[in-house]
Design an enzyme around this catalytic site. Structure first.
Site, PDB file in Angstrom:
ATOM      1  N   HIS A  97       0.855  -1.195   0.144  1.00 34.73           N
ATOM      2  CA  HIS A  97       0.025  -0.136  -0.072  1.00 34.73           C
ATOM      3  C   HIS A  97       0.902   1.271   0.149  1.00 34.73           C
ATOM      4  CE1 HIS A  97      -2.911   3.222   1.196  1.00 34.73           C
ATOM      5  NE2 HIS A  97      -3.981   2.188   0.715  1.00 34.73           N
ATOM      6  N   GLU A 173      -3.317   1.860  -7.680  1.00 26.79           N
ATOM      7  CA  GLU A 173      -3.855   2.964  -6.834  1.00 26.79           C
ATOM      8  C   GLU A 173      -2.718   4.135  -7.139  1.00 26.79           C
ATOM      9  OE1 GLU A 173      -6.218   1.825  -3.236  1.00 26.79           O
ATOM     10  OE2 GLU A 173      -4.156   1.589  -2.525  1.00 26.79           O
TER      11      GLU A 173
HETATM   12  C1  PEP Z   1      -6.685   3.276  -0.081  1.00 29.39           C
HETATM   13  O1  PEP Z   1      -6.590   3.542   1.336  1.00 29.39           O
HETATM   14  O2  PEP Z   1      -6.246   2.252  -0.473  1.00 29.39           O
HETATM   15  C2  PEP Z   1      -7.626   4.411  -0.656  1.00 29.39           C
HETATM   16  C3  PEP Z   1      -7.750   4.188  -2.103  1.00 29.39           C
HETATM   17  O3  PEP Z   1      -7.992   5.379   0.028  1.00 29.39           O
HETATM   18  P1  PEP Z   1      -9.201   6.528  -0.498  1.00 29.39           P
HETATM   19  O4  PEP Z   1     -10.336   5.818  -1.192  1.00 29.39           O
HETATM   20  O5  PEP Z   1      -9.393   7.228   0.640  1.00 29.39           O
HETATM   21  O6  PEP Z   1      -8.533   7.388  -1.754  1.00 29.39           O
END
Ligand code: PEP
Length: 254
Positions: A97, A173
């Protein structure tokens, strides 16, 4: 492919708060998850047992740990082992992450060790990858995703690779979209997911088609439907909007 909608509760919720949210999810999902989707709740360590108890027997709702150290036990003050997380009720583990990479300095090498270890111990593992804004603006998306995916997956032995389908997911992400309210646009998501699928195919061959690639970064009830319907988007990883059962359930059914 079954879509996975995962909640990352980060460092939020005391045990009573976690129990309340988990009970709301369990009640809403007692007859199954919308569209046969799989929901996974990555809870803080102290909440895992509470959440696992509250959702026991709910089909399609699993619990995961956000972090761990890749050893069974030992002199690793402050760390927690996958065996301990399993004992608390976790079936999934999160690795890579961006907050672990960028706030806590986890290297690609440590992410690789954790990913391999989690799989070896029989967990389902979700590996997060993604570029910073600076890297994207410098045209380095493919290079960054390639480095993060290759470092974690190339060291896996043949028997581990053979077990990936059904036990492993990627979450793309973009760092600039996490917790910022700035969601990636459809073209950016399509492109990054296609790049990710292509790199997976180079590393893993045909298995790449069987691995879910989730999108994460400022997913909310009002943008989830459009994101989850995009090509190569096999689910969503949700931070802020997963904290309330109501908004997570809306995203789960989007
Ligand atoms: C995450 O913590 O992986 C994330 C995508 O956070 P958010 O949805 O708050 O952007």
């Amino acid at each position: 492919m079954q879509k996975i909608i995962a909640a990352n509760w980060k460092m939020f919720k005391t045990r009573p708060q976690a129990a309340q949210t988990a009970a709301e999810l369990a009640l809403a999902l007692r007859t199954g998850t919308p569209k046969g989707r799989l929901a996974v709740v990555f809870a803080p360590f102290t909440d895992i047992a509470v959440v696992a108890d509250a959702v026991a027997g709910v089909d399609g709702l699993a619990v995961g740990g956000q972090n761990f150290y890749p050893e069974d036990q030992g002199a690793f003050t402050g760390e927690i082992s996958p065996a301990m997380l399993r004992d608390a009720g976790a079936q999934w583990l999160l690795t890579g992450h961006s907050e672990r990479r960028h706030v806590f300095g986890e290297t690609d090498a440590l992410v690789a060790r954790k990913t391999a270890y989690g799989l070896e111990k029989g967990f389902k593992v979700m590996l997060c990858v993604g570029e910073t804004l600076e890297e994207r603006e410098a045209g380095r998306l493919g290079e960054v995703l390639g480095r993060q995916l290759r470092s974690a997956l190339e060291p896996l032995a043949a028997d581990a690779r053979a077990q990936l389908a059904g036990n492993f997911a990627i979450a793309y992400e973009p760092v600039w979209a996490i917790g910022t309210g700035r969601v990636a646009g459809p073209a950016e998501v399509l492109d990054a997911h296609a790049v990710t699928r292509g790199i997976l195919a180079e590393i893993l061959g045909a298995t790449a088609r069987e691995l879910p690639i989730l999108y994460g970064g400022s997913v909310k009830p009002d943008n989830a439907g459009a994101l989850v319907d995009l090509d190569n988007v096999d689910g969503l990883l949700v931070g802020g909007a997963s904290l309330e059962a109501k908004s997570f359930l809306q995203i789960l059914g989007a």
